[in-house]
Design a protein around this motif. Structure first.
Motif, PDB file in Angstrom:
ATOM      1  N   ALA A 288     -14.925   8.150 -53.898  1.00 28.40           N
ATOM      2  CA  ALA A 288     -13.974   7.247 -54.557  1.00 28.40           C
ATOM      3  C   ALA A 288     -13.535   7.845 -55.896  1.00 28.40           C
ATOM      4  CB  ALA A 288     -14.616   5.884 -54.757  1.00 28.40           C
ATOM      5  N   GLU A 289     -14.498   8.444 -56.592  1.00 30.29           N
ATOM      6  CA  GLU A 289     -14.202   9.034 -57.906  1.00 30.29           C
ATOM      7  C   GLU A 289     -13.303  10.266 -57.749  1.00 30.29           C
ATOM      8  OE1 GLU A 289     -14.150   8.399 -61.670  1.00 30.29           O
ATOM      9  OE2 GLU A 289     -15.376   7.135 -60.333  1.00 30.29           O
ATOM     10  N   VAL A 290     -13.603  11.070 -56.733  1.00 25.21           N
ATOM     11  CA  VAL A 290     -12.794  12.269 -56.474  1.00 25.21           C
ATOM     12  C   VAL A 290     -11.367  11.850 -56.116  1.00 25.21           C
ATOM     13  CG1 VAL A 290     -12.450  14.191 -54.861  1.00 25.21           C
ATOM     14  CG2 VAL A 290     -14.712  13.761 -55.814  1.00 25.21           C
ATOM     15  N   LEU A 299     -12.625  12.371 -67.027  1.00 32.00           N
ATOM     16  CA  LEU A 299     -13.463  13.327 -66.316  1.00 32.00           C
ATOM     17  C   LEU A 299     -14.702  12.634 -65.780  1.00 32.00           C
ATOM     18  CD1 LEU A 299     -13.442  16.391 -68.742  1.00 32.00           C
ATOM     19  CD2 LEU A 299     -12.014  16.007 -66.733  1.00 32.00           C
ATOM     20  N   PHE A 300     -15.298  13.242 -64.797  1.00 32.51           N
ATOM     21  CA  PHE A 300     -16.609  12.779 -64.340  1.00 32.51           C
ATOM     22  C   PHE A 300     -17.480  14.001 -64.067  1.00 32.51           C
ATOM     23  CE2 PHE A 300     -16.326  13.740 -59.848  1.00 32.51           C
ATOM     24  CZ  PHE A 300     -14.958  13.735 -59.593  1.00 32.51           C
ATOM     25  N   ALA A 301     -18.795  13.754 -64.025  1.00 31.54           N
ATOM     26  CA  ALA A 301     -19.724  14.862 -63.809  1.00 31.54           C
ATOM     27  C   ALA A 301     -20.839  14.432 -62.875  1.00 31.54           C
ATOM     28  CB  ALA A 301     -20.317  15.308 -65.141  1.00 31.54           C
ATOM     29  N   LEU A 355     -21.785  10.593 -63.680  1.00 29.72           N
ATOM     30  CA  LEU A 355     -21.313  10.119 -64.987  1.00 29.72           C
ATOM     31  C   LEU A 355     -19.800   9.991 -64.911  1.00 29.72           C
ATOM     32  CD1 LEU A 355     -23.263  12.537 -67.374  1.00 29.72           C
ATOM     33  CD2 LEU A 355     -23.899  10.200 -66.771  1.00 29.72           C
ATOM     34  N   THR A 356     -19.287   8.793 -65.147  1.00 30.59           N
ATOM     35  CA  THR A 356     -17.841   8.607 -65.073  1.00 30.59           C
ATOM     36  C   THR A 356     -17.271   8.378 -66.474  1.00 30.59           C
ATOM     37  OG1 THR A 356     -18.202   6.272 -64.666  1.00 30.59           O
ATOM     38  CG2 THR A 356     -17.873   7.664 -62.742  1.00 30.59           C
ATOM     39  N   GLY A 357     -15.970   8.595 -66.595  1.00 25.34           N
ATOM     40  CA  GLY A 357     -15.264   8.319 -67.850  1.00 25.34           C
ATOM     41  C   GLY A 357     -15.773   9.114 -69.031  1.00 25.34           C
ATOM     42  N   ILE A 358     -16.110  10.377 -68.820  1.00 25.39           N
ATOM     43  CA  ILE A 358     -16.564  11.218 -69.949  1.00 25.39           C
ATOM     44  C   ILE A 358     -15.376  12.032 -70.462  1.00 25.39           C
ATOM     45  CG2 ILE A 358     -18.954  11.311 -69.225  1.00 25.39           C
ATOM     46  CD1 ILE A 358     -18.397  14.074 -68.041  1.00 25.39           C
ATOM     47  N   LEU A 396     -18.800  19.710 -63.270  1.00 25.80           N
ATOM     48  CA  LEU A 396     -17.801  18.880 -63.936  1.00 25.80           C
ATOM     49  C   LEU A 396     -16.534  18.796 -63.078  1.00 25.80           C
ATOM     50  CD1 LEU A 396     -18.264  17.696 -66.796  1.00 25.80           C
ATOM     51  CD2 LEU A 396     -16.662  19.416 -67.636  1.00 25.80           C
ATOM     52  N   SER A 397     -15.838  17.652 -63.169  1.00 29.08           N
ATOM     53  CA  SER A 397     -14.667  17.434 -62.304  1.00 29.08           C
ATOM     54  C   SER A 397     -13.478  18.327 -62.652  1.00 29.08           C
ATOM     55  CB  SER A 397     -14.242  15.966 -62.367  1.00 29.08           C
ATOM     56  OG  SER A 397     -13.850  15.642 -63.682  1.00 29.08           O
TER      57      SER A 397
END
Ligand code: C2E
Ligand code: MG
Ligand code: MG
Length: 721
Positions: A288-290, A299-301, A355-358, A396-397
């Motif tokens: 979902a994040e991708v 970004l997300f990690a 980790l989302t929203g970084i 990292l995304s």
């Protein structure tokens, strides 16, 4: 009959009698709704009284009573009663007329008003006496009050009597003028009137019957409707009840079903030990994040965590302790993370964090560092407390992933890198790592080919008895002679061979090859018959159930004296397989083979196990030897190991001796054996033979260090460390 004036009996009288019996009896009509019959015979009886006197009227009434009674009922008693009633009532009528007006036959010639009264008296008398007598009889029969019986059945029928009496008077008063013909006409009129009346009564009766029938039908319909209604209501009630039961049952059932579904849903996406999301759920969330990363710039990690030496903890402290540690570790991580982050357990000691929203890589590294810092504190579990460390890989995304599997793979690669770089640390995935991962894949396929084509060679590093400085043996160290890359160090390909399982075939080859070589040297140089051969065994080889057979086979083939063979097993491998290792070691020792624990001091040896292992040597890790002269601490460690070995009945071999100072210090500490560049690098077979020859020539005075120093330049061109 006695008083009947026979002289008056004529044809008219016979005709009247016949008519009375025929028509009168036949014309009996039941009054609808009332239990009574009306006959036309009353008219004829009244006529007979007026024309032929009372006796004639009474006789005619008796005859009429018989005939009409016989028509209506079958019982003779009833018929006779009927006749008697008619006779008696007519008698009373005649007597009433007699008393008031004299002889009835004279009435027809009297004044109209008198006649009117006489007709009324006649009718009333006949009416009362007749109906009264019948009502009396019936009240006896049905045991009911007389008045009620009479009023119910006969009240209304007086009219017929008046009509009958009036008709009779009319006929009698006109009989003289119109003669016998009048009687017929009158009879006809009466008949027409009567039949009209009869028809009328019939209709009434039919209507009444119809009404009764429809009333009955209506009542019946009403009753059956009510019945149906009731049944329907009952059925509906039953249905509602059943439905209710069904609904409750379903709610039960479906409640349980929902629960079960929920249970399975939960079980399918959660780790049973920690209750955390599992790999499947983590992958879904990551997907979902991708997918959504195209919509926003955040970004997300992904952090991939693996506990270091967890197997060790499990083996030494027990599985329960291991489970508790995993749970406590999960709880610690949860405390560190924000509610928007996702922590998952992938199984074993593998965890992952999303980790989302970084904003940049620093955010992810800060979290990784938090985890590392947190792990410096001990876990207090049940009775004992323990430490653990973790290796963390970060992806990292920003690399522009399209699939969750790709980012997970890279985080995993970075984690392995962290392990390789010494564990208890984190590594950020980068393009170089990816290249390394790719080249590792390449190595995998090349290695398969290498096994088939035997692209390996063995170098031998001399091991000396430190005190005397004499050659004690060699350690066999494998190299891969890659067709393009040249010689490849075992530190590079052994882990790949381990992972792929190729190490089993490679290990067997080394064992046979080295044993054969050393046995050959024993033959060539009889003074070196006691030279030992150290062969390294990997973790994968140690867990092979037929390892003992493999060793036996190698010894058999090479004819090497088993006492000359030393098998080296790295400390961490030994401790990770402590239980099986103990058994295996005993079997190997039974073959006459000797055992060494390699790289000692780097693993977490459990002293209780160490005590039980039938091991001959501890090989002090190079890291302690190389830093021994720098700090007193490392020297203390080596001293402790030497003391420990002595107490356990073992001997100590030091690796990586590069300087004379180290050599001297080791000797002073009581370390029996040593190997290192100070004496010699690992050398090819030809060099071994030179060493053996030189050693033989120089006898006990040969200083191997000199040889090593002389050889160094030559050897370096053969093999670069
Ligand atoms: P090890 O068993 O601890 O072997 C000692 C390593 O230290 C060797 O590295 C050796 O060349 C190196 N060495 C020896 N003296 C010195 C010194 O004075 N200074 C320095 N810097 N290094 C020194 P090598 O040959 O690269 O082997 C690395 C490891 O690969 C070995 O460590 C062993 O664990 C593994 N290995 C080598 N051959 C085999 C094999 O045939 N089977 C298995 N399973 N593992 C092997
Ligand atoms: Mg070794
Ligand atoms: Mg070693």
């Amino acid at each position: 009959m006695w008083h009947l004036p026979v002289e008056l009996i004529d044809l008219r009288f016979l005709l009247l009698t016949s008519l009375t019996i025929l028509i009168g009896a036949r014309g009996a009509v039941k009054v609808p709704r009332f239990n009574t019959y009306v006959t036309t015979s009353d008219t004829f009886i009244f006529l007979a009284i007026l024309l032929y006197g009372g006796a004639a009227g009474i006789l005619l009434a008796a005859a009429d009573g018989l005939s009409s009674g016989a028509r209506v009922v079958k019982k003779p008693r009833t018929i006779l009663f009927n006749s008697a009633v008619m006779a008696c009532s007519t008698f009373l009528t005649v007597k009433s007329l007699d008393l008031i007006f004299g002889i009835p036959t004279s009435l027809v010639h009297q004044s109209f008003s008198r006649v009117l009264i006489a007709v009324c008296v006649m009718a009333l008398a006949q009416y009362f006496s007749n109906t009264g007598l019948v009502a009396l009889g019936m009240s006896f029969k049905y045991n009911q009050p007389f008045g009620q019986m009479w009023s119910k059945n006969y009240l209304w029928s007086s009219i017929t009597y008046f009509a009958g009496a009036g008709a009779a008077y009319f006929i009698a008063s006109n009989i003289g003028t119109i003669g016998l013909f009048a009687i017929f006409v009158a009879t006809l009129m009466i008949a027409i009137l009567y039949f009209t009346y009869f028809r009328y009564l019939e209709e009434i009766r039919a209507t009444a019957a119809q009404a009764e029938q429809s009333e009955r039908e209506r009542a019946e319909a009403e009753r059956s409707r009510a019945e149906t209604e009731r049944e329907r209501a009952e059925q509906a009630e039953r249905h509602v009840k059943e439905l209710n039961n069904y609904i409750t049952e379903q709610e039960r059932i479906s409640g349980a079903l929902e629960e079960t579904k929920e249970h399975f849903r939960h079980a399918a996406f959660h780790d049973p030990l920690t209750g955390l999301p599992n790999r499947a759920m983590f992958t879904e969330l990551l997907k979902a994040e991708v997918d959504s990363k195209h919509r926003h710039s955040d970004l997300f990690a992904v952090l991939f965590l693996d506990l270091d030496r967890f197997k060790n903890i499990n083996d030494s402290l027990g599985h329960t302790h291991g489970y508790l540690l995993l749970i406590a570790f999960a709880q610690r991580l949860e405390r560190i993370l924000r509610p928007t982050d996702t922590l998952a357990r992938f199984g074993g000691d593998e965890f992952a964090i999303l980790l989302t929203g970084i904003s940049d890589s620093n955010d992810a590294m800060r979290v990784a560092q938090r985890v590392q810092d947190d792990l410096t504190l001990p876990f207090v579990l049940e009775k004992s407390s323990s430490f653990t460390t973790a290796s963390i890989g970060i992806a990292l995304s920003t690399s522009g992933y399209e699939k969750p599997e790709d980012i997970l793979r890279d985080a995993d690669t970075a984690m392995y890198r962290a392990k390789e770089n010494g564990k208890a640390r984190y590594e950020m995935f980068d393009a170089g790592m990816h290249a390394r991962a790719v080249s590792r894949l390449q190595m995998e396929s090349d290695l398969r080919q290498a096994v088939e084509q035997k692209q390996f060679c063995i170098h031998y590093q001399p091991i000396l008895a430190l005190e005397s400085g004499r050659l004690a043996g060699f350690e066999a160290l494998i190299r891969w002679n890659h067709p393009k890359e040249g010689l490849i160090s075992p530190t590079e390909f052994i882990p790949v061979a381990e992972e792929t399982g190729l190490i089993v075939a490679i290990g067997q080859w080394v064992l046979e090859e080295a044993c054969t070589a050393v046995n050959g040297w024993h033959q060539i140089s009889p003074t070196h018959r006691a030279l030992s051969l150290s062969v390294n065994l990997s973790g994968r080889q140690v867990s092979q159930p037929d390892l003992v057979d493999q060793v036996k086979r190698a010894l058999g083939k090479s004819k090497l004296n088993p006492h000359c063979l030393k098998l080296e097993i790295t400390e961490s491998v030994v401790m990770e397989n402590a239980e099986t290792a103990t058994v295996m070691f005993k079997q190997l020792r039974a073959l006459g083979v000797q055992l060494s624990i390699d790289d000692f001091g780097t693993g977490y040896s459990s002293l209780s196990y160490l005590h039980r292992f039938p091991v001959n040597y501890l090989k002090v890790d190079r890291s302690f030897v190389s830093r021994m002269t720098e700090t007193e601490d490392n020297a203390e460690i080596v001293r402790t190991i030497v003391t420990l070995a002595r107490n356990l009945g073992m001997e100590v071999i030091a690796e990586g001796i590069e300087t004379e100072a180290q050599n001297e210090q080791l000797k002073a500490l009581g370390c029996q054996y040593g190997q290192g560049y100070l004496f010699s690098r690992p050398v090819v077979t030809a060099e071994v033979l030179t060493i053996l020859e030189r050693e033989r020539e120089r006898g006990a005075e040969i200083v191997l260090s000199e040889t090593a120093n002389q050889e160094e330049g030559v050897l370096a061109s053969v093999y670069q460390m």
